[in-house]
Design an enzyme around this catalytic site. Structure first.
Site, short mmCIF file in Angstrom:
data_model
loop_
_atom_site.label_atom_id
_atom_site.label_comp_id
_atom_site.label_asym_id
_atom_site.label_seq_id
_atom_site.Cartn_x
_atom_site.Cartn_y
_atom_site.Cartn_z
CB CYS A 115 -0.94 0.01 1.19
SG CYS A 115 -2.05 -1.42 1.25
CG HIS A 253 -3.14 3.50 2.29
ND1 HIS A 253 -3.75 3.15 1.11
CD2 HIS A 253 -3.13 2.37 3.07
CE1 HIS A 253 -4.11 1.88 1.17
NE2 HIS A 253 -3.75 1.39 2.33
CG ASN A 283 -6.67 -0.81 1.52
OD1 ASN A 283 -6.00 -0.38 0.59
ND2 ASN A 283 -6.13 -1.30 2.62
#
Length: 329
Positions: A115, A253, A283
């Site tokens: 990520c 994020h 996500n």
């Protein structure tokens, strides 16, 4: 004549699959509910690929980055795709993007920092572009997380979505946008998020020949993030001699809306400095920041001559984390 050596973001773009899966849709096969998911994550919907692989999402995102610019793809010298869900180990996703965009002069490679990948990719591209002859670099974050999620595991299946986004960097006579950075890895905690694990498979070694699905220790990652990210953000500010009050937006994020709320409290910042879109996409790993950046740019919230100071910060498997301080024109 001195060659231009300042790097700035020239254009943004993104692409997400058409198929939208709501929290209520997940209840068809998971013991969950919209309220349970929303309370813990802030997620309402996610986009899932119905057959498009990571390279296809990234190609479309790259095309959208270049759309509306007059940039000749042959003037792109570098393409980096940040992904933990490539189509294959070889060829890279980046090489497929390079071929479809007809960026004949671009060197291309994938980067896997989970990520954190897009922040890592920007940091790498910014430095490489300064020393290249051609004036442009394309950085894309793209994931088909639905390929690696265990759809029977409620703790992870509700979290992830698919998508891609990117930015075009330009080397030109302009104001420098990349001000300071802070990048880290803690491999000792790598077990907290594992995906695609593959055992050795040859005639002399017993082992399975398939890729493992994603597994995550959510509590350990939560504890790591809430401690490491505020420190990382303060580090880039201190390095640049800036104060938090000078920052217009902090783009985190998009892993969990509750984490973002905690970050705001820890940093003593109003929550409206933390734009989010996790409710729409879940996500999307390395794609989450570039999708958010593109949406904010399209809304004219950032870029477009607004002269803003922004922070990009991400965290993920590895464990990895990184923060960039940018001053946008």
């Amino acid at each position: 004549m001195i060659k231009p050596n300042t790097i700035s973001i020239k254009a943004t773009g993104s692409y997400v699959p058409d198929h939208c899966v709501s929290n209520d849709d997940l209840t068809q096969w998971l013991d969950t509910s919209h309220d349970w998911i929303n309370k813990r994550t802030g997620i309402h919907n996610r986009r899932l690929s119905m057959g498009e692989n990571t390279s296809e999402l990234c190609i479309k995102a790259g095309q959208n980055v270049l759309k509306g610019t007059s940039v000749d793809p042959e003037d792109i010298g570098l393409i980096i795709v940040a992904t933990m869900t490539p189509d294959s180990q070889s060829p890279s996703v980046a090489s497929q993007v390079q071929a479809h965009l007809k960026a004949a002069n671009a060197m291309s490679f994938d980067l896997n920092a989970a990520c954190s990948g897009f922040v890592y990719g920007l940091a790498v591209a910014e430095k490489m572009l300064r020393h290249m002859t051609l004036p442009y670099a394309l950085v894309i974050g793209g994931e088909v997380m639905s390929k690696v999620v265990d759809w029977s595991d409620r703790s992870t299946a509700v979290l992830f979505g698919d998508g891609a986004g990117g930015v075009l960097l330009e080397k030109a006579d302009a104001k420098e946008q990349f001000i300071s950075e802070d990048l880290h890895t803690n491999g000792d905690k790598g077990h907290a998020l594992v995906s695609g694990e593959k055992s050795v498979s040859n005639p002399l070694v017993k082992g399975e020949n398939n890729l493992g699905q994603l597994s995550m220790d959510g509590r350990e990652i939560f504890n790591f993030v809430t401690k490491a990210i505020p420190v990382s953000i303060q580090t880039v500010l201190d390095s640049a001699g800036r104060q938090m009050e000078e920052v217009d937006f902090i783009l985190l994020h998009q892993a969990n809306a509750r984490i973002i709320e905690i970050m705001a409290k820890k940093l003593n910042c109003p929550l409206d400095k933390f734009p989010t879109n996790i409710e729409h996409y879940g996500n999307t790993s390395a794609a989450s920041l570039p999708i958010l950046i593109d949406e904010l740019a399209k809304e004219k919230t950032i870029l477009n001559g607004n002269k803003q100071t922004i922070i990009l910060s991400a965290f993920g498997g590895g464990l990895t984390w990184g923060t960039l301080l940018l001053e946008l024109n």
